[in-house]
Design a protein around this motif. Structure first.
Motif, PDB file in Angstrom:
ATOM      1  N   PRO A  41      -9.690  53.575  28.468  1.00  0.00           N
ATOM      2  CA  PRO A  41     -10.002  52.126  28.511  1.00  0.00           C
ATOM      3  C   PRO A  41     -11.417  51.874  29.027  1.00  0.00           C
ATOM      4  CG  PRO A  41      -8.709  52.721  30.424  1.00  0.00           C
ATOM      5  CD  PRO A  41      -8.901  53.997  29.633  1.00  0.00           C
ATOM      6  N   ILE A  42     -12.411  52.335  28.259  1.00  0.00           N
ATOM      7  CA  ILE A  42     -13.796  52.251  28.733  1.00  0.00           C
ATOM      8  C   ILE A  42     -14.702  51.517  27.753  1.00  0.00           C
ATOM      9  CG2 ILE A  42     -13.649  54.287  30.223  1.00  0.00           C
ATOM     10  CD1 ILE A  42     -14.962  55.913  27.985  1.00  0.00           C
ATOM     11  N   SER A  43     -14.108  50.699  26.884  1.00  0.00           N
ATOM     12  CA  SER A  43     -14.929  49.909  25.965  1.00  0.00           C
ATOM     13  C   SER A  43     -15.635  48.806  26.741  1.00  0.00           C
ATOM     14  CB  SER A  43     -14.051  49.284  24.880  1.00  0.00           C
ATOM     15  OG  SER A  43     -13.252  48.280  25.450  1.00  0.00           O
ATOM     16  N   ILE A 141     -26.779  52.167  23.258  1.00  0.00           N
ATOM     17  CA  ILE A 141     -26.547  53.544  23.711  1.00  0.00           C
ATOM     18  C   ILE A 141     -25.418  53.530  24.735  1.00  0.00           C
ATOM     19  CG2 ILE A 141     -27.564  55.529  24.910  1.00  0.00           C
ATOM     20  CD1 ILE A 141     -30.303  54.642  23.772  1.00  0.00           C
ATOM     21  N   ASP A 142     -24.294  54.193  24.387  1.00  0.00           N
ATOM     22  CA  ASP A 142     -23.080  54.084  25.218  1.00  0.00           C
ATOM     23  C   ASP A 142     -22.189  55.310  25.039  1.00  0.00           C
ATOM     24  OD1 ASP A 142     -21.259  52.901  26.944  1.00  0.00           O
ATOM     25  OD2 ASP A 142     -20.261  51.752  25.364  1.00  0.00           O
ATOM     26  N   ALA A 143     -22.767  56.510  25.110  1.00  0.00           N
ATOM     27  CA  ALA A 143     -21.967  57.735  24.928  1.00  0.00           C
ATOM     28  C   ALA A 143     -22.023  58.570  26.204  1.00  0.00           C
ATOM     29  CB  ALA A 143     -22.464  58.492  23.711  1.00  0.00           C
ATOM     30  N   ASP A 144     -22.225  59.884  26.085  1.00  0.00           N
ATOM     31  CA  ASP A 144     -22.329  60.748  27.264  1.00  0.00           C
ATOM     32  C   ASP A 144     -23.627  60.413  27.992  1.00  0.00           C
ATOM     33  OD1 ASP A 144     -23.419  61.804  24.817  1.00  0.00           O
ATOM     34  OD2 ASP A 144     -23.972  63.599  25.939  1.00  0.00           O
ATOM     35  N   LYS A 145     -23.476  60.019  29.251  1.00  0.00           N
ATOM     36  CA  LYS A 145     -24.628  59.496  29.990  1.00  0.00           C
ATOM     37  C   LYS A 145     -25.659  60.586  30.292  1.00  0.00           C
ATOM     38  CE  LYS A 145     -21.903  56.019  29.793  1.00  0.00           C
ATOM     39  NZ  LYS A 145     -21.957  55.232  28.559  1.00  0.00           N
ATOM     40  N   ALA A 146     -25.236  61.858  30.276  1.00  0.00           N
ATOM     41  CA  ALA A 146     -26.157  62.966  30.532  1.00  0.00           C
ATOM     42  C   ALA A 146     -27.272  63.010  29.489  1.00  0.00           C
ATOM     43  CB  ALA A 146     -25.397  64.289  30.553  1.00  0.00           C
ATOM     44  N   VAL A 167     -28.786  50.055  27.035  1.00  0.00           N
ATOM     45  CA  VAL A 167     -28.119  51.269  27.513  1.00  0.00           C
ATOM     46  C   VAL A 167     -27.052  50.851  28.520  1.00  0.00           C
ATOM     47  CG1 VAL A 167     -28.390  53.565  28.523  1.00  0.00           C
ATOM     48  CG2 VAL A 167     -30.323  52.504  27.300  1.00  0.00           C
ATOM     49  N   ASP A 168     -25.794  51.200  28.247  1.00  0.00           N
ATOM     50  CA  ASP A 168     -24.665  50.772  29.080  1.00  0.00           C
ATOM     51  C   ASP A 168     -24.487  51.691  30.297  1.00  0.00           C
ATOM     52  OD1 ASP A 168     -22.556  49.047  29.654  1.00  0.00           O
ATOM     53  OD2 ASP A 168     -21.094  50.153  28.453  1.00  0.00           O
ATOM     54  N   ASN A 169     -23.859  51.162  31.310  1.00  0.00           N
ATOM     55  CA  ASN A 169     -23.336  51.941  32.446  1.00  0.00           C
ATOM     56  C   ASN A 169     -24.409  52.670  33.250  1.00  0.00           C
ATOM     57  OD1 ASN A 169     -21.159  52.726  29.864  1.00  0.00           O
ATOM     58  ND2 ASN A 169     -20.532  51.376  31.522  1.00  0.00           N
ATOM     59  N   VAL A 170     -25.446  51.956  33.607  1.00  0.00           N
ATOM     60  CA  VAL A 170     -26.532  52.608  34.339  1.00  0.00           C
ATOM     61  C   VAL A 170     -26.445  52.438  35.861  1.00  0.00           C
ATOM     62  CG1 VAL A 170     -28.105  52.436  32.362  1.00  0.00           C
ATOM     63  CG2 VAL A 170     -28.143  50.649  34.116  1.00  0.00           C
TER      64      VAL A 170
HETATM   65  C1  DHB Z   1     -17.259  55.380  30.971  1.00  0.00           C
HETATM   66  C2  DHB Z   1     -18.016  55.254  29.813  1.00  0.00           C
HETATM   67  C3  DHB Z   1     -18.412  54.010  29.389  1.00  0.00           C
HETATM   68  O1  DHB Z   1     -19.163  53.853  28.274  1.00  0.00           O
HETATM   69  C4  DHB Z   1     -18.055  52.868  30.091  1.00  0.00           C
HETATM   70  O2  DHB Z   1     -18.492  51.660  29.630  1.00  0.00           O
HETATM   71  C5  DHB Z   1     -17.304  52.974  31.246  1.00  0.00           C
HETATM   72  C6  DHB Z   1     -16.891  54.240  31.681  1.00  0.00           C
HETATM   73  C7  DHB Z   1     -16.824  56.711  31.440  1.00  0.00           C
HETATM   74  O3  DHB Z   1     -17.169  57.701  30.769  1.00  0.00           O
HETATM   75  O4  DHB Z   1     -16.126  56.767  32.422  1.00  0.00           O
END
Ligand code: DHB
Ligand code: SAH
Ligand code: MG
Length: 223
Positions: A41-43, A141-146, A167-170
């Motif tokens: 549930p991370i959308s 951009i919203d995939a593997d943050k690495a 870029v999401d989740n920064v």
């Molecule tokens: C995660 C990834 C995401 O894109 C997000 O919006 C929230 C959490 C995750 O990998 O935990």
């Protein structure tokens, strides 16, 4: 200092969503299908999805790139914003996620606008550069943050002056400052890259809401 908590953030999202988004059976169904298929549930939240949608509308963007499809929630919001004749290409590593997303965008009635490419996004983006496509107007951009810095570099190469990149989740509940997990390190590498490039300008905005405390970077490609 007192501060609002998660329950308040969620209630405030519900308040604004009821007034400004209203009932959206398509999005409800996209989320239900993802949950049923066991996707994490991370959308984006509905508010974040509509935010992307409005940025695309405002920019009159036609060619959209997404890195990290999951079940298609953000892709549906973005596809619904595209000015004709537009398209979204979205990259997804996990074949199950891609399959769920394919069904979701088809059911949402935007299937013709969405191309899902399955596999590691870095390889897919390299192949896309070789295809030498028309430049993209908007990138999420919203995939593997690495790999954020790698994806940002491709986004600039595939963009044009004025291309908007999100870029999401920064922020990651503040972990961006010191945490040593791969994702936080990846965000800091992205920020270092942005600080050292003069072909793209960026800002970070912290957010709270039903998805907790996080944030996004907004960047615009310069000339
Ligand atoms: C995660 C990834 C995401 O894109 C997000 O919006 C929230 C959490 C995750 O990998 O935990
Ligand atoms: N944008 C989606 C959420 C994406 S979650 C939405 O808001 O609805 C992150 C997704 O990135 C997951 O589906 C995960 O499988 C995918 N992913 C992780 N690593 C990847 C990689 N190397 N290449 C492409 N996709 C990747
Ligand atoms: Mg995300």
């Amino acid at each position: 200092m007192t501060t609002a908590d998660q329950q308040t953030w969620t209630s405030v999202d519900k308040y604004f969503d009821a007034a400004l988004i209203g009932s959206d059976p398509v999005i409800v169904e996209v989320e239900r299908a993802s949950e049923k298929a066991g996707l994490p549930p991370i959308s984006v939240s509905a508010a974040q999805g509509k935010f992307l949608h409005l940025l695309i509308r405002g920019a009159r963007a036609q060619r959209i790139l997404e890195v990290g499809t999951l079940g298609g929630h953000s892709a549906v919001w973005m596809a619904r914003a595209i000015r004709s004749p537009g398209r979204i290409i979205t990259f997804e590593l996990d074949p199950l996620h891609a399959e769920v997303a394919r069904a979701a965008v088809d059911q949402a009635g935007v299937g013709d606008l969405v191309e899902i490419r399955v596999g590691p996004a870095a390889d897919g983006l390299a192949a896309l550069v070789d295809e030498y496509p028309e430049p993209f107007d908007f990138v999420f951009i919203d995939a593997d943050k690495a790999s954020n810095a790698i994806y940002l570099d491709y986004a600039v190469r595939l963009g044009h002056p004025g291309t908007v990149i999100v870029v999401d989740n920064v922020v990651r509940e503040g972990r961006v400052l010191h945490a040593t997990d791969e994702g936080s390190e990846g965000v800091r590498r992205l920020v270092d890259m942005l600080a050292n490039r003069n072909d793209v300008e960026a800002v970070a905005i912290q957010t709270v809401g039903e998805r907790g405390y996080d944030g996004f970077i907004l960047a615009v490609v310069g000339s």
